[in-house]
Design a protein around this motif. Sequence first.
Motif, short mmCIF file in Angstrom:
data_model
loop_
_atom_site.label_atom_id
_atom_site.label_comp_id
_atom_site.label_asym_id
_atom_site.label_seq_id
_atom_site.Cartn_x
_atom_site.Cartn_y
_atom_site.Cartn_z
N UNK A 432 0.85 -1.19 0.00
CA UNK A 432 0.00 0.00 0.00
C UNK A 432 0.88 1.24 0.00
N UNK A 433 0.39 2.30 -0.64
CA UNK A 433 1.13 3.56 -0.68
C UNK A 433 0.15 4.71 -0.83
N UNK A 434 0.63 5.89 -0.56
CA UNK A 434 -0.13 7.13 -0.75
C UNK A 434 0.48 7.91 -1.91
N UNK A 435 -0.38 8.51 -2.72
CA UNK A 435 0.09 9.43 -3.75
C UNK A 435 -0.76 10.69 -3.70
N UNK A 436 -0.13 11.82 -3.93
CA UNK A 436 -0.83 13.11 -3.98
C UNK A 436 -0.66 13.66 -5.39
N UNK A 437 -1.77 13.84 -6.09
CA UNK A 437 -1.69 14.21 -7.51
C UNK A 437 -2.27 15.58 -7.80
N UNK A 438 -2.51 16.38 -6.76
CA UNK A 438 -3.15 17.68 -7.00
C UNK A 438 -2.29 18.61 -7.84
N UNK A 439 -0.97 18.37 -7.88
CA UNK A 439 -0.09 19.21 -8.70
C UNK A 439 0.53 18.43 -9.87
N UNK A 440 0.09 17.18 -10.06
CA UNK A 440 0.62 16.34 -11.14
C UNK A 440 -0.30 16.45 -12.36
N UNK A 441 0.26 16.73 -13.52
CA UNK A 441 -0.56 16.86 -14.72
C UNK A 441 -1.22 15.52 -15.05
N UNK A 442 -2.47 15.55 -15.53
CA UNK A 442 -3.22 14.31 -15.79
C UNK A 442 -2.48 13.32 -16.68
N UNK A 443 -1.73 13.81 -17.66
CA UNK A 443 -1.03 12.89 -18.56
C UNK A 443 0.11 12.13 -17.87
N UNK A 444 0.39 12.52 -16.63
CA UNK A 444 1.45 11.83 -15.88
C UNK A 444 0.89 10.95 -14.77
N UNK A 445 -0.41 10.78 -14.73
CA UNK A 445 -1.02 9.97 -13.67
C UNK A 445 -0.78 8.48 -13.86
N UNK A 446 -0.41 8.06 -15.06
CA UNK A 446 -0.12 6.66 -15.33
C UNK A 446 1.28 6.55 -15.91
N UNK A 447 2.09 5.67 -15.34
CA UNK A 447 3.41 5.41 -15.89
C UNK A 447 3.74 3.95 -15.70
N UNK A 448 4.26 3.34 -16.75
CA UNK A 448 4.78 1.97 -16.69
C UNK A 448 6.20 2.03 -17.23
N UNK A 449 7.15 1.74 -16.38
CA UNK A 449 8.55 1.94 -16.76
C UNK A 449 9.45 1.04 -15.92
#
Length: 604
Positions: A432-449
Amino acid sequence: MTVNQTLKDVTARITERSRATREAYLERIGEAASRKPVRTMLGCANLAHGFAACNAPDKASLAGDEQLNIGIITAYNDMLSAHQPFETFPQLIKQAAREAGGVAQVAGGVPAMCDGVTQGFAGMELSLFSRDVIAMATAVGLSHDMFDAAVYLGVCDKIVPGLVIGALTFGHLPAIFIPAGPMTSGLPNDEKARIRQLYAEGKVSRAQLLESESRSYHGPGTCTFYGTANSNQMLMEIMGLHIPGSSFINPNTPLRDAMTREATKRALQITACGNAYTPVGAMLDERSFVNAIVGLNATGGSTNHTIHLIAMAAAAGIKLTWHDIAEISAIVPLLARVYPNGLADVNHFHAAGGMGYLIRELLTAGLLHENVRTVWGEGLHDYAIEPYLGENGTVIRKPAPQVSGDPKILAAAEAPFQADGGIKLLTGNIGKAIIKISAVKPERHIIEAPAKIFHDQAELQDAFKAGLLEGDFIAVVRYQGPKANGMPELHKLMTVLGILQDRGQKVALVTDGRLSGASGKVPSAIHVTPEALDHGIIAKIQEGDLIRLDATKGILHLLVSDEELQNRIVPMPDLSRNHYGTGRELFSAFRQIAGHADQGASVF
């Protein structure tokens, strides 16, 4: 006003989950409250020790059974800008208490460290544990049983949560938190961030960087960005532990002093010896903590409070979870844009309408429990105000403005900056983890790398300087949890990852450490639990493994088969260098017994 149904449902679930522990807690503080005023139970020698150093009038007052006594718990030191103003508060409080027919004594001091000073250095590994030390130091100060109420002087990151835990341990006493306020505005935060990035790229000198930082952090008061310190102040007000309107008044101003005097007199009014008895342990109930979570999301507050709120609530017998926080976040709109979630600072936020406007908007939208107890009385509507200094030096309050003073900083509930608060729970085979995305651009909400593995932030910085961080990747910075090294904040990662993101690379962070609210524009899965040292899967991730971080669906998954993970044996790094120096050897017991991040990372 109708309270949002999801808010009702979450509150009911917390209440039911907490029923046994909450009832046991209330029974304990009820028993403690039955002895009033408590110092009359002391023997003569005990009592004489308790007032031996007082002046003659205070000594005479404390020798009787009628006068009330306030205990002051202070985090004063003159190295921290946020706490330096508290130097003069005890005398101000004592004088205000005498004017109201009571007495005040400094019951004890608690340590107060600055994450801004220790950031990136060994001292930061004491930071999270300092919260629990502060709670214990608060208990030591109040253990003399001389007091009918307590006031708490603290502002910054771990200090306020530690003080709240300590206050709730003495939950039969009324508690009022008295802030010092933010420093006046200095160098704009976006300019500060620009200089930091230029320095990381070797384009400006250390002298230029230091000049920029000194213009940002330039006087007494809290830092003006919206990190954990100012999130603390928002929480204390929306939970009703401040007197209305007091969170963001600058230090060393007549209004600040007037509020301190008023808070002192209010503390005397709400003791068990009067008709408005407000024991803090009964006052702060499940609804109060739900309101705190709403405020955290509505303002884009510090992710540290996904840990602290759970620990604070536990001290009152209330069981919060990350799921509660995420579910509330999904229905609470973001109404504030304050750096690092915008360009404004907290002084601009206050000038635009501040806490009064925010609380009024949330109440109107049905996103707060209005019918809660506060140190001011019954109902949160008392906090939908703006404070002013009256002609006679007292505080006057007017209704909060109907329209935001700056819609770029404070939005109306019907036209928010975004529909949710941006704090999300991630789950998957990593944990489990927490993420805060209020300042993250929508196009960066998903990443597979592919993963790049580091065992501290210095390793990542060195890799950056050596030009080794090419292409898309997810940085895995592990062995940063409470059991490994005290769970430090890892702010120095953000400048590097931000630079790479600006260059066009897709990057993200996965760590069992902390980031406060400073993750900013980089998608960051933080507080990963179980941590690496506690047999977490994060310890088994290898260089080049594919990781999927999907903030839209709440997924944090290592794309490796369960069978392979079961058979993997990854050697643990040597952590001995994290266990000695800068006082870290004194905290070995804390590291051994620290709980999981999703349970408050507490030693209690």
